[in-house]
Motif scaffolding. Structure first.
Motif, mmCIF file in Angstrom:
data_model
loop_
_atom_site.group_PDB
_atom_site.id
_atom_site.type_symbol
_atom_site.label_atom_id
_atom_site.label_comp_id
_atom_site.label_asym_id
_atom_site.label_seq_id
_atom_site.Cartn_x
_atom_site.Cartn_y
_atom_site.Cartn_z
ATOM 1 N N TYR A 174 4.693 7.602 -1.215
ATOM 2 C CA TYR A 174 5.880 7.141 -1.293
ATOM 3 C C TYR A 174 6.552 5.949 -2.773
ATOM 4 O O TYR A 174 7.276 5.898 -3.479
ATOM 5 C CB TYR A 174 6.713 6.204 0.267
ATOM 6 N N GLN B 272 7.502 6.209 8.526
ATOM 7 C CA GLN B 272 9.166 7.213 9.400
ATOM 8 C C GLN B 272 10.051 6.982 7.987
ATOM 9 O O GLN B 272 10.150 5.545 7.779
ATOM 10 C CB GLN B 272 8.683 6.546 10.471
ATOM 11 N N LYS B 273 11.380 7.841 8.267
ATOM 12 C CA LYS B 273 12.997 6.398 7.988
ATOM 13 C C LYS B 273 12.718 5.664 8.583
ATOM 14 O O LYS B 273 13.262 5.286 9.549
ATOM 15 C CB LYS B 273 13.847 7.731 8.202
ATOM 16 N N THR C 53 13.881 -0.621 2.640
ATOM 17 C CA THR C 53 13.222 -0.028 3.426
ATOM 18 C C THR C 53 13.187 1.772 3.137
ATOM 19 O O THR C 53 13.835 2.467 1.962
ATOM 20 C CB THR C 53 15.151 0.518 4.325
ATOM 21 N N VAL C 54 12.137 2.066 4.295
ATOM 22 C CA VAL C 54 12.298 3.882 3.674
ATOM 23 C C VAL C 54 13.190 4.529 4.176
ATOM 24 O O VAL C 54 14.027 4.491 5.217
ATOM 25 C CB VAL C 54 11.126 4.657 5.253
ATOM 26 N N THR C 55 13.812 5.277 2.920
ATOM 27 C CA THR C 55 15.122 6.233 3.228
ATOM 28 C C THR C 55 14.637 7.198 3.342
ATOM 29 O O THR C 55 15.252 8.603 4.004
ATOM 30 C CB THR C 55 16.085 5.353 1.744
ATOM 31 N N SER C 56 13.292 7.881 2.880
ATOM 32 C CA SER C 56 12.799 9.835 3.989
ATOM 33 C C SER C 56 12.856 9.966 4.106
ATOM 34 O O SER C 56 11.951 8.478 5.842
ATOM 35 C CB SER C 56 12.158 9.423 2.151
ATOM 36 N N ASP C 57 13.489 10.773 5.320
ATOM 37 C CA ASP C 57 12.953 11.432 6.649
ATOM 38 C C ASP C 57 11.691 12.380 6.372
ATOM 39 O O ASP C 57 11.621 12.955 7.559
ATOM 40 C CB ASP C 57 13.572 11.938 7.015
ATOM 41 N N LYS C 58 10.677 12.643 5.446
ATOM 42 C CA LYS C 58 10.200 13.635 5.102
ATOM 43 C C LYS C 58 8.604 12.971 5.954
ATOM 44 O O LYS C 58 7.806 13.877 5.454
ATOM 45 C CB LYS C 58 10.202 14.328 3.423
ATOM 46 N N ASN D 293 8.704 7.744 -4.720
ATOM 47 C CA ASN D 293 10.273 7.478 -4.874
ATOM 48 C C ASN D 293 10.421 5.733 -5.000
ATOM 49 O O ASN D 293 11.865 5.451 -5.405
ATOM 50 C CB ASN D 293 10.031 7.280 -3.337
#
Length: 297
Positions: free
Chosen positions: A18, A53-54, A6-11, A22
């Motif tokens: 990523y 997207q987060k 799961t994408v945890t970044s909101d950048k 990441n």
């Protein structure tokens, strides 16, 4: 098989960046994953340059590979295993990996046969190595993605290795640090030595037990660096070579030197767990007169 993250970044980072920054996937593996067309975002084939997207769900496949090196039937002692990694208790007297294509007697050859039996279609990847005559815990990855992430953990020293050694003499200090650079010995291709021009090497030691009658000391050791023969060189530099390690000045010769990779601690590459395993001290670790006693410590 695949792994979901799961994408945890909101950048709003692009998928390519990523996975590289990441997750820690190296460039070569990123290319293979992209060419496979099996990576998905929210169960759809992604545009790799568009921002994530987060909360997005990434699905990353375990790429199928030809099993290498060649497989050899061998008894292996598995201490821990899941779908991502394998920790084995290596016996003394066996190399970690083959020295040539003709060499089929290494532990990696045995793990290759294990992969064949388990239908694991991956190259054998040892994340670190042990000397031929050192026993104990050794870590293998079971697919390319796991291998890349475990390599990264090893590089930044998140994976911790603790050793036990039986050294000659009765050590005066109960604990200490050896901070001495190690380089090649130009007079002996197989040896390393303390050298002002060598690579930085730091070893921590703690005495477990002294054996006055045998004039030996059992020591626990951990490393800040991972130089070739580091423990062997550092202990010898203190005047306490490993029992049986005649290459570094031991007075007694035996089939193996008394060094055992006792404990391994690994932050799991895909879970929040930390895996800690211990390999029992083998009977051939030291003199027969001490074997039973050491095994109970």
């Amino acid at each position: 098989m695949k792994i979901e993250l799961t994408v945890t970044s909101d950048k709003g980072i692009a998928l390519q960046e990523y996975l590289k920054e990441n997750i820690g996937i190296p460039k070569s593996l990123l290319h293979e994953l992209r060419m496979s067309k099996e990576v998905k975002v929210n169960d759809k084939i992604p545009v790799w340059t568009l921002p994530l997207q987060k909360g997005d769900i990434l699905s990353i496949p375990f790429l199928k590979e030809t099993i290498t090196p060649s497989a050899t039937q061998m008894e292996i002692d598995v201490l821990y295993e899941d779908e991502h990694l394998l920790i084995i208790n290596k016996k003394a007297g066996i190399e970690t990996h083959p020295s040539s294509e003709e060499d089929t007697a290494s532990l990696s050859n045995g793990v290759a046969e294990y992969f064949v039996e388990q239908e694991i279609l991956a190259k054998v990847r040892h994340i670190h190595r042990l000397d031929k005559n050192t026993s104990g815990t050794i870590l293998f990855a079971k697919h390319a993605l796991s291998g890349a992430l475990l390599d990264r953990e090893m590089t930044v020293r998140k994976i911790k290795r603790t050793y036990l050694a039986l050294v000659e003499g009765l050590m005066d200090c109960s604990a200490g640090i050896v901070d001495k650079p190690i380089g090649k010995d130009r007079h002996h291709a197989a040896r390393r030595r303390i050298s002002s021009n060598g690579q930085k090497a730091v070893t921590h030691y703690k005495v477990w037990k002294r054996f006055p009658k045998e004039k030996l000391t059992l020591v626990e050791l951990s490393l800040d660096t991972g130089r070739t023969h580091q423990i062997r060189v550092h202990m010898s530099s203190l005047g306490h070579p490993l029992y049986g390690d005649t290459l570094y000045g031991a007075s007694v010769k035996q089939e193996r030197h008394s060094l055992h990779a006792w404990k391994l601690t690994v932050p799991h590459p895909f879970k929040e767990d930390v895996i800690t395993v211990e390999a029992p001290i083998p009977f051939d670790f030291g003199p027969r007169t001490l074997a039973a006693l050491i095994g109970k410590l």
